[in-house]
Design a protein around this motif. Structure first.
Motif, short mmCIF file in Angstrom:
data_model
loop_
_atom_site.label_atom_id
_atom_site.label_comp_id
_atom_site.label_asym_id
_atom_site.label_seq_id
_atom_site.Cartn_x
_atom_site.Cartn_y
_atom_site.Cartn_z
N ARG A 141 1.72 1.88 8.88
CA ARG A 141 2.15 1.80 10.45
C ARG A 141 1.34 2.72 11.39
NH1 ARG A 141 7.08 2.70 9.58
NH2 ARG A 141 7.29 4.96 10.16
N ASP A 142 1.13 3.97 10.54
CA ASP A 142 0.29 4.94 11.37
C ASP A 142 -1.30 4.66 11.55
OD1 ASP A 142 2.49 6.79 11.43
OD2 ASP A 142 1.59 7.89 9.63
N ARG A 143 -1.67 3.49 10.69
CA ARG A 143 -2.89 2.92 10.97
C ARG A 143 -2.85 1.63 11.82
NH1 ARG A 143 -2.64 6.27 6.68
NH2 ARG A 143 -4.60 7.28 5.73
N GLY A 144 -1.85 1.32 12.31
CA GLY A 144 -1.76 0.09 13.19
C GLY A 144 -1.94 -1.07 12.27
N ILE A 145 -1.50 -1.08 10.86
CA ILE A 145 -1.47 -2.15 9.96
C ILE A 145 -0.02 -2.74 9.87
CG2 ILE A 145 -2.12 -2.91 7.60
CD1 ILE A 145 -4.26 -0.41 7.50
N ALA A 146 0.10 -3.97 10.20
CA ALA A 146 1.34 -4.43 10.35
C ALA A 146 2.02 -4.95 9.06
CB ALA A 146 1.54 -5.69 11.32
N VAL A 147 3.40 -4.37 8.63
CA VAL A 147 4.04 -5.00 7.67
C VAL A 147 5.15 -5.58 8.02
CG1 VAL A 147 5.34 -4.17 5.60
CG2 VAL A 147 3.52 -2.56 6.44
N PRO A 148 5.15 -7.03 7.23
CA PRO A 148 4.26 -7.65 6.34
C PRO A 148 3.33 -8.49 6.60
CG PRO A 148 6.45 -9.28 6.49
CD PRO A 148 6.55 -8.04 7.47
N ARG A 149 2.87 -8.72 8.10
CA ARG A 149 2.06 -9.67 8.59
C ARG A 149 0.59 -9.53 7.60
NH1 ARG A 149 0.45 -8.71 14.39
NH2 ARG A 149 -0.81 -7.31 13.35
N ASP A 150 0.21 -8.17 7.94
CA ASP A 150 -1.21 -7.75 7.23
C ASP A 150 -1.19 -7.32 5.67
OD1 ASP A 150 -2.21 -8.11 9.74
OD2 ASP A 150 -1.97 -6.11 10.41
N VAL A 151 -0.19 -6.78 5.45
CA VAL A 151 0.23 -6.07 4.00
C VAL A 151 1.72 -5.90 3.76
CG1 VAL A 151 -0.16 -4.19 2.46
CG2 VAL A 151 -1.71 -4.50 4.57
N ALA A 152 1.96 -7.00 2.60
CA ALA A 152 3.43 -7.05 2.27
C ALA A 152 3.63 -6.01 1.22
CB ALA A 152 3.72 -8.16 1.63
N ILE A 153 4.72 -5.38 1.13
CA ILE A 153 5.33 -4.20 0.08
C ILE A 153 6.59 -4.54 -0.44
CG2 ILE A 153 5.76 -1.91 0.19
CD1 ILE A 153 4.51 -1.38 2.79
N VAL A 154 6.36 -4.35 -1.87
CA VAL A 154 7.66 -4.47 -2.71
C VAL A 154 7.96 -3.08 -3.29
CG1 VAL A 154 8.89 -5.69 -4.78
CG2 VAL A 154 7.31 -6.91 -3.03
N GLY A 155 9.10 -2.57 -3.53
CA GLY A 155 9.43 -1.36 -3.86
C GLY A 155 9.96 -1.66 -5.34
N PHE A 156 10.57 -0.39 -5.96
CA PHE A 156 11.51 -0.79 -7.24
C PHE A 156 12.49 0.32 -7.39
CE2 PHE A 156 12.38 -1.42 -11.77
CZ PHE A 156 11.53 -2.43 -12.09
N ASP A 157 13.55 -0.11 -7.58
CA ASP A 157 14.93 0.69 -7.98
C ASP A 157 16.02 0.39 -6.85
OD1 ASP A 157 13.50 2.32 -9.75
OD2 ASP A 157 13.40 4.07 -8.28
N ASN A 158 15.65 -0.39 -5.68
CA ASN A 158 16.55 -0.97 -4.65
C ASN A 158 17.42 0.35 -4.38
OD1 ASN A 158 17.44 -2.78 -2.71
ND2 ASN A 158 19.18 -3.16 -4.13
N TRP A 159 16.88 1.51 -4.09
CA TRP A 159 17.84 2.56 -3.64
C TRP A 159 17.98 2.60 -1.99
CZ3 TRP A 159 15.58 8.24 -3.71
CH2 TRP A 159 16.75 9.15 -3.58
N LEU A 160 19.15 2.25 -1.69
CA LEU A 160 19.60 1.70 -0.37
C LEU A 160 19.26 3.06 0.69
CD1 LEU A 160 23.07 -0.15 -0.81
CD2 LEU A 160 20.67 -0.88 -0.73
N VAL A 161 19.24 4.37 0.30
CA VAL A 161 19.04 4.97 1.25
C VAL A 161 17.38 5.04 1.46
CG1 VAL A 161 18.42 7.66 1.05
CG2 VAL A 161 20.59 6.95 -0.09
N MET A 162 16.68 4.72 0.65
CA MET A 162 15.03 4.26 0.90
C MET A 162 15.06 2.95 1.75
SD MET A 162 13.24 6.79 0.53
CE MET A 162 13.70 8.49 -0.18
N THR A 163 15.46 1.87 1.01
CA THR A 163 15.18 0.33 1.38
C THR A 163 15.70 0.18 2.80
OG1 THR A 163 16.98 -0.37 0.16
CG2 THR A 163 14.99 -0.18 -1.19
N GLU A 164 16.76 0.64 3.13
CA GLU A 164 17.42 0.05 4.17
C GLU A 164 17.16 1.10 5.31
OE1 GLU A 164 21.56 -0.36 3.73
OE2 GLU A 164 21.32 -2.28 2.64
N ALA A 165 16.69 2.22 5.15
CA ALA A 165 16.12 3.23 6.15
C ALA A 165 14.67 3.11 6.47
CB ALA A 165 16.50 4.59 5.71
N ALA A 166 13.90 2.49 5.41
CA ALA A 166 12.57 2.26 6.00
C ALA A 166 12.28 1.27 7.22
CB ALA A 166 11.96 1.66 4.60
#
Length: 342
Positions: free
Chosen positions: A267-292
């Motif tokens: 985001r700081d580089r002006g690269i759109a997520v997910p249009r330009d780059v899609a991201i998948v994490g691991f753990d499904n830690w709601l504190v992280m996933t829903e606040a991102a």
């Protein structure tokens, strides 16, 4: 006085005979269901437990303990002070054991062998019927030798081939994540993950490579570092700043902290997520996933399912069944806006 009159007397103690009669089973079957013993159909066990609860049946725990040489208690030993991984497991485990009238004692060893041994001795002094060992990561550890009671390792492994170990399927979860990105048409996928000496890192990398190679894609974009948001930001800098090679169009991150840091850096580089780059994490830690920003697609290790399975297996082992080996329970993919725009 008739039997009906006796049954209605408010001062009469409810017995296992009453439970058996109302559940329409034999006294032996009712006893097995209440004591988590024998090979009964789950419907039968559930029916007996429901009837016992409805009529207020309370077994004589002391008499049962003396008769069966059991205390109806289980020890839980962990080194996960933060509780990120162990608490969901323990909560589900405790609920499953409580259904059978089994209480738990939980001890935190904090990676101190002397403290761990002290806790084990104290638990054995309480005549526990079984021991569950869990941790903040699933790497192998020395087996705990207690003799005479069953031991299960959950989100933990013992260096004993005869131990029963229940683990999430890290490799299978990585395959799910990678196939999701491939299915979205992403062809240059980078894997940013944690320290390579972790078994989970090795398994997730193996799943990543397997999925990409099966799709005819290169799997050479691999960066390993700390489990932190800062590493996610640093990894994006390595991949996107001044690189001559084509930039990645997707990131599979080894945990949600790395994924969130990567999303911020993009985001700081002006690269759109997910249009330009899609991201998948691991753990499904709601504190992280829903606040991102945007909320993260992630792999859920289904930790409560691990806890429930541990409870089932431990009850069976307390009843005399012998189980060994390593079992990996499947993970699931939770899709959010970091891969699919709403």
């Amino acid at each position: 006085m008739s039997q009906d009159t006796q049954d209605k007397s408010p001062n009469r103690r409810v017995t296992i005979r009453d439970v058996a009669r109302l559940a329409e089973v034999s006294i032996g079957t009712a006893s097995k269901a209440m004591n988590a013993g024998g090979r009964l159909r789950q419907e039968t066990r559930d029916k007996v437990m429901r009837v016992a609860k409805e009529i207020g049946y309370r077994p004589n725990d002391l008499a049962q303990s003396l008769h069966r040489a059991r205390s109806r208690t289980v020890g839980i030993l962990t080194n996960d002070s933060f509780g990120r991984f162990s608490f969901p497991i323990i909560r589900a485990l405790e609920e499953r054991l409580a259904d059978q009238g089994v209480a738990v004692f939980m001890c935190n060893a904090t990676d101190d062998p002397a403290r761990e041994r002290q806790h084990i001795d104290q638990l054995l002094g309480k005549r526990i019927d079984g021991l569950v060992v869990t941790a903040r990561r699933s790497d192998r550890r020395p087996a705990i030798l207690v003799g005479g009671i069953p031991v299960i390792y959950v989100f933990s492994q013992a260096d004993d081939p005869d131990a029963l170990c229940l683990l999430p399927d890290d490799e299978g979860g990585a395959v799910l994540a990678s196939e999701h990105l491939i299915g979205l048409g992403r062809t240059r996928i980078a894997h940013i993950t944690g320290p390579e000496h972790f078994e989970a890192v090795q398994l997730r990398h193996r799943g990543f490579k397997r999925a990409l190679e099966r799709a005819g894609l290169k799997s050479d974009l691999f960066l390993s570092g700390p489990w932190s948001e800062e590493w996610g930001r640093d990894a994006v800098a390595k991949l996107f700043d001044g690189a001559d090679a084509p930039r990645p169009d997707a990131l599979f991150c080894g945990n949600d902290q790395i994924a969130r840091g990567a999303a911020e850096a993009l985001r700081d580089r002006g690269i759109a997520v997910p249009r330009d780059v899609a991201i998948v994490g691991f753990d499904n830690w709601l504190v992280m996933t829903e606040a991102a920003r945007p909320p993260l697609t992630s792999i859920d290790m289904n930790l409560p399912a691990l806890g429930r399975e541990a409870g089932e297996r431990l009850l069976a082992m307390i009843s005399g069944e012998r189980e060994t080996g390593t079992r990996r329970l499947p993970a699931t993919l939770v899709v959010r806006q970091s891969t699919v725009e709403s």
